[in-house]
Write a protein that holds these residues in place. Structure first.
Motif, PDB file in Angstrom:
ATOM      1  N   ILE A  56     167.670  37.249  25.755  1.00 57.87           N
ATOM      2  CA  ILE A  56     166.792  38.140  24.738  1.00 57.87           C
ATOM      3  C   ILE A  56     167.711  39.429  24.604  1.00 57.87           C
ATOM      4  CG2 ILE A  56     164.726  38.980  24.380  1.00 57.87           C
ATOM      5  CD1 ILE A  56     163.533  36.966  26.531  1.00 57.87           C
ATOM      6  N   SER A  57     167.796  39.794  23.140  1.00 59.50           N
ATOM      7  CA  SER A  57     168.297  40.965  23.088  1.00 59.50           C
ATOM      8  C   SER A  57     167.813  41.990  23.082  1.00 59.50           C
ATOM      9  CB  SER A  57     169.134  40.861  21.437  1.00 59.50           C
ATOM     10  OG  SER A  57     168.048  40.985  20.657  1.00 59.50           O
ATOM     11  N   PRO A  58     168.285  43.370  23.461  1.00 56.54           N
ATOM     12  CA  PRO A  58     167.229  44.778  23.465  1.00 56.54           C
ATOM     13  C   PRO A  58     166.708  45.084  22.236  1.00 56.54           C
ATOM     14  CG  PRO A  58     169.530  45.020  24.684  1.00 56.54           C
ATOM     15  CD  PRO A  58     169.385  43.425  23.859  1.00 56.54           C
ATOM     16  N   GLU A  59     167.469  44.595  21.134  1.00 57.34           N
ATOM     17  CA  GLU A  59     166.991  44.859  19.633  1.00 57.34           C
ATOM     18  C   GLU A  59     165.763  44.223  19.338  1.00 57.34           C
ATOM     19  OE1 GLU A  59     170.101  43.975  20.209  1.00 57.34           O
ATOM     20  OE2 GLU A  59     171.229  45.780  20.111  1.00 57.34           O
ATOM     21  N   ALA A  60     165.758  42.921  19.666  1.00 52.39           N
ATOM     22  CA  ALA A  60     164.501  42.077  19.487  1.00 52.39           C
ATOM     23  C   ALA A  60     163.133  42.573  20.471  1.00 52.39           C
ATOM     24  CB  ALA A  60     164.552  40.673  20.079  1.00 52.39           C
ATOM     25  N   LEU A  61     163.561  42.833  21.620  1.00 54.47           N
ATOM     26  CA  LEU A  61     162.433  43.543  22.494  1.00 54.47           C
ATOM     27  C   LEU A  61     161.960  44.846  22.080  1.00 54.47           C
ATOM     28  CD1 LEU A  61     163.805  42.861  26.171  1.00 54.47           C
ATOM     29  CD2 LEU A  61     161.998  41.679  25.153  1.00 54.47           C
ATOM     30  N   ARG A  62     162.810  45.430  21.341  1.00 53.04           N
ATOM     31  CA  ARG A  62     162.342  47.179  20.833  1.00 53.04           C
ATOM     32  C   ARG A  62     161.517  46.850  19.656  1.00 53.04           C
ATOM     33  NH1 ARG A  62     164.730  50.915  23.952  1.00 53.04           N
ATOM     34  NH2 ARG A  62     166.876  50.532  24.541  1.00 53.04           N
ATOM     35  N   LEU A  63     161.214  45.644  19.038  1.00 52.50           N
ATOM     36  CA  LEU A  63     160.509  45.486  17.881  1.00 52.50           C
ATOM     37  C   LEU A  63     159.003  45.565  18.380  1.00 52.50           C
ATOM     38  CD1 LEU A  63     162.380  42.910  15.799  1.00 52.50           C
ATOM     39  CD2 LEU A  63     162.568  45.386  15.469  1.00 52.50           C
ATOM     40  N   ILE A  64     158.772  45.375  19.584  1.00 50.90           N
ATOM     41  CA  ILE A  64     157.205  45.413  19.881  1.00 50.90           C
ATOM     42  C   ILE A  64     157.389  46.058  21.016  1.00 50.90           C
ATOM     43  CG2 ILE A  64     155.218  43.945  20.590  1.00 50.90           C
ATOM     44  CD1 ILE A  64     156.582  41.692  19.145  1.00 50.90           C
ATOM     45  N   PRO A  65     156.472  47.043  21.198  1.00 52.40           N
ATOM     46  CA  PRO A  65     156.139  48.033  22.266  1.00 52.40           C
ATOM     47  C   PRO A  65     155.788  47.163  23.401  1.00 52.40           C
ATOM     48  CG  PRO A  65     155.642  49.314  20.385  1.00 52.40           C
ATOM     49  CD  PRO A  65     155.846  47.803  20.153  1.00 52.40           C
ATOM     50  N   LYS A  66     156.172  47.617  24.909  1.00 50.01           N
ATOM     51  CA  LYS A  66     155.799  46.646  26.017  1.00 50.01           C
ATOM     52  C   LYS A  66     154.195  46.846  26.140  1.00 50.01           C
ATOM     53  CE  LYS A  66     156.449  46.127  30.866  1.00 50.01           C
ATOM     54  NZ  LYS A  66     157.368  46.659  32.087  1.00 50.01           N
ATOM     55  N   GLY A  78     158.650  33.532  12.777  1.00 48.43           N
ATOM     56  CA  GLY A  78     158.050  32.389  13.245  1.00 48.43           C
ATOM     57  C   GLY A  78     157.509  32.608  14.727  1.00 48.43           C
ATOM     58  N   VAL A  79     156.325  31.858  15.319  1.00 51.90           N
ATOM     59  CA  VAL A  79     155.967  32.176  16.410  1.00 51.90           C
ATOM     60  C   VAL A  79     156.267  30.711  17.229  1.00 51.90           C
ATOM     61  CG1 VAL A  79     153.700  32.466  17.832  1.00 51.90           C
ATOM     62  CG2 VAL A  79     154.167  33.581  15.530  1.00 51.90           C
ATOM     63  N   TYR A  80     156.403  30.754  18.416  1.00 51.59           N
ATOM     64  CA  TYR A  80     156.575  29.664  19.273  1.00 51.59           C
ATOM     65  C   TYR A  80     155.682  29.934  20.534  1.00 51.59           C
ATOM     66  CZ  TYR A  80     161.116  28.971  16.970  1.00 51.59           C
ATOM     67  OH  TYR A  80     162.038  28.587  16.223  1.00 51.59           O
ATOM     68  N   LYS A  81     155.122  28.819  21.051  1.00 48.54           N
ATOM     69  CA  LYS A  81     154.395  28.616  22.306  1.00 48.54           C
ATOM     70  C   LYS A  81     155.420  28.854  23.478  1.00 48.54           C
ATOM     71  CE  LYS A  81     151.040  27.582  24.985  1.00 48.54           C
ATOM     72  NZ  LYS A  81     150.394  28.654  25.654  1.00 48.54           N
ATOM     73  N   ILE A  82     154.843  29.565  24.529  1.00 45.41           N
ATOM     74  CA  ILE A  82     155.724  29.662  25.679  1.00 45.41           C
ATOM     75  C   ILE A  82     154.602  29.523  26.934  1.00 45.41           C
ATOM     76  CG2 ILE A  82     157.506  31.102  25.021  1.00 45.41           C
ATOM     77  CD1 ILE A  82     156.255  33.371  26.117  1.00 45.41           C
ATOM     78  N   SER A  83     155.258  29.224  28.078  1.00 47.91           N
ATOM     79  CA  SER A  83     154.535  29.048  29.162  1.00 47.91           C
ATOM     80  C   SER A  83     154.124  30.444  30.198  1.00 47.91           C
ATOM     81  CB  SER A  83     155.030  28.031  30.477  1.00 47.91           C
ATOM     82  OG  SER A  83     156.370  28.881  30.830  1.00 47.91           O
ATOM     83  N   ASP A  84     153.510  30.461  31.001  1.00 42.83           N
ATOM     84  CA  ASP A  84     153.489  31.675  31.780  1.00 42.83           C
ATOM     85  C   ASP A  84     154.638  32.157  32.501  1.00 42.83           C
ATOM     86  OD1 ASP A  84     150.519  32.087  31.216  1.00 42.83           O
ATOM     87  OD2 ASP A  84     150.031  30.693  32.901  1.00 42.83           O
ATOM     88  N   GLU A  85     155.370  31.215  32.848  1.00 41.15           N
ATOM     89  CA  GLU A  85     156.475  31.636  33.530  1.00 41.15           C
ATOM     90  C   GLU A  85     157.627  32.507  32.516  1.00 41.15           C
ATOM     91  OE1 GLU A  85     159.551  32.062  36.360  1.00 41.15           O
ATOM     92  OE2 GLU A  85     157.278  31.899  36.616  1.00 41.15           O
ATOM     93  N   SER A  86     157.686  31.421  31.294  1.00 42.91           N
ATOM     94  CA  SER A  86     158.538  32.242  30.275  1.00 42.91           C
ATOM     95  C   SER A  86     158.009  33.512  29.708  1.00 42.91           C
ATOM     96  CB  SER A  86     158.387  31.170  28.979  1.00 42.91           C
ATOM     97  OG  SER A  86     159.040  30.171  29.286  1.00 42.91           O
ATOM     98  N   TYR A  87     156.880  33.889  29.603  1.00 41.48           N
ATOM     99  CA  TYR A  87     156.156  35.175  29.451  1.00 41.48           C
ATOM    100  C   TYR A  87     156.771  36.269  30.449  1.00 41.48           C
ATOM    101  CZ  TYR A  87     152.788  38.638  28.576  1.00 41.48           C
ATOM    102  OH  TYR A  87     152.257  39.992  28.429  1.00 41.48           O
ATOM    103  N   ARG A  88     156.491  35.887  31.754  1.00 39.02           N
ATOM    104  CA  ARG A  88     156.733  36.804  32.727  1.00 39.02           C
ATOM    105  C   ARG A  88     158.226  36.973  32.714  1.00 39.02           C
ATOM    106  NH1 ARG A  88     159.257  36.659  37.157  1.00 39.02           N
ATOM    107  NH2 ARG A  88     159.804  34.619  37.403  1.00 39.02           N
ATOM    108  N   VAL A  89     159.109  36.126  32.748  1.00 37.99           N
ATOM    109  CA  VAL A  89     160.543  36.354  32.476  1.00 37.99           C
ATOM    110  C   VAL A  89     160.828  37.334  31.377  1.00 37.99           C
ATOM    111  CG1 VAL A  89     162.891  35.226  31.665  1.00 37.99           C
ATOM    112  CG2 VAL A  89     161.427  34.174  33.546  1.00 37.99           C
ATOM    113  N   ALA A  90     160.202  37.188  30.121  1.00 34.88           N
ATOM    114  CA  ALA A  90     160.407  37.939  28.870  1.00 34.88           C
ATOM    115  C   ALA A  90     160.027  39.294  29.208  1.00 34.88           C
ATOM    116  CB  ALA A  90     159.569  37.286  27.633  1.00 34.88           C
ATOM    117  N   ILE A  91     158.891  39.667  29.777  1.00 39.86           N
ATOM    118  CA  ILE A  91     158.045  40.864  30.241  1.00 39.86           C
ATOM    119  C   ILE A  91     159.095  41.673  30.875  1.00 39.86           C
ATOM    120  CG2 ILE A  91     156.235  42.018  31.249  1.00 39.86           C
ATOM    121  CD1 ILE A  91     155.585  41.502  28.320  1.00 39.86           C
ATOM    122  N   LYS A  92     159.442  40.771  31.795  1.00 40.43           N
ATOM    123  CA  LYS A  92     160.559  41.570  33.059  1.00 40.43           C
ATOM    124  C   LYS A  92     161.701  42.182  32.413  1.00 40.43           C
ATOM    125  CE  LYS A  92     162.062  40.305  37.657  1.00 40.43           C
ATOM    126  NZ  LYS A  92     162.437  39.439  38.777  1.00 40.43           N
ATOM    127  N   ALA A  93     162.172  41.410  31.161  1.00 41.90           N
ATOM    128  CA  ALA A  93     163.290  41.920  30.361  1.00 41.90           C
ATOM    129  C   ALA A  93     162.955  43.355  29.881  1.00 41.90           C
ATOM    130  CB  ALA A  93     163.613  41.004  29.203  1.00 41.90           C
TER     131      ALA A  93
END
Length: 167
Positions: free
Chosen positions: A71-81, A127-142
């Motif tokens: 996950i690129s930092p540019e993508a993460l910065r589009l939505i505040p944590k 587009g929007v994709y469905k993810i699991s709780d584990e994927s969400y945890r990994v993404a938020i940790k980023a």
């Protein structure tokens, strides 16, 4: 079921002090019990991913496993944590003309509205994709890997609160 059948927990509790499953053959190696527990955790995780994939097909959206996904930092910065945590959504791809969001609740109207706002703001397809709780945890940790940008103040900065304090 007969009562004489032992549970897994009973089978894993050995009384012998020199049991082959508990003794380590060399420093740093795992016991059989530890390996079993690790494998069971992997199995449970795969089951949860399969459930999320089934839910995605039911909702009519695509499924994505973000574990190991860069996950690129540019993508993460589009939505505040804070917003990402509130809506359970993260932006995992931003290439300029393309924006992709991953959400625990892709059918949520607030997630759809966020996607629409991002598409309008950046003139991009999304587009929007469905993810699991584990994927969400990994993404938020980023988000924790993002550098914190601090405002640079040149000269002296005096706030209104500081002025009223000395009056």
């Amino acid at each position: 079921m007969p009562n004489d059948i032992q549970s897994i927990e009973d089978l894993l509790q050995f009384t012998g002090a020199k049991s082959a499953t508990r003794a380590k053959s060399a420093p740093g190696q795992e016991t059989v019990v530890e390996k079993f527990e690790e494998k069971m955790a992997e199995v449970r995780l795969k089951e949860k991913e399969a459930v999320a994939e089934t839910q995605a097909s039911t909702l009519g959206v695509q499924y994505l496993n973000l574990k190991g996904f860069p996950i690129s930092p540019e993508a993460l910065r589009l939505i505040p944590k804070e917003d990402a945590e509130a809506l359970k959504v993260v932006c995992f791809l931003y290439t300029g003309p393309e924006i992709r969001l991953a959400s625990l609740n892709p059918a949520d109207d607030k997630v759809k509205e966020l996607l629409h706002q991002l598409q309008e703001r950046y003139s991009a397809n999304g587009g929007v994709y469905k993810i699991s709780d584990e994927s969400y945890r990994v993404a938020i940790k980023a988000y924790d890997t993002l550098p914190q940008i601090k405002e640079i103040v040149k000269g002296v900065k005096v706030t209104d609160e500081e002025l009223t304090q000395f009056q």
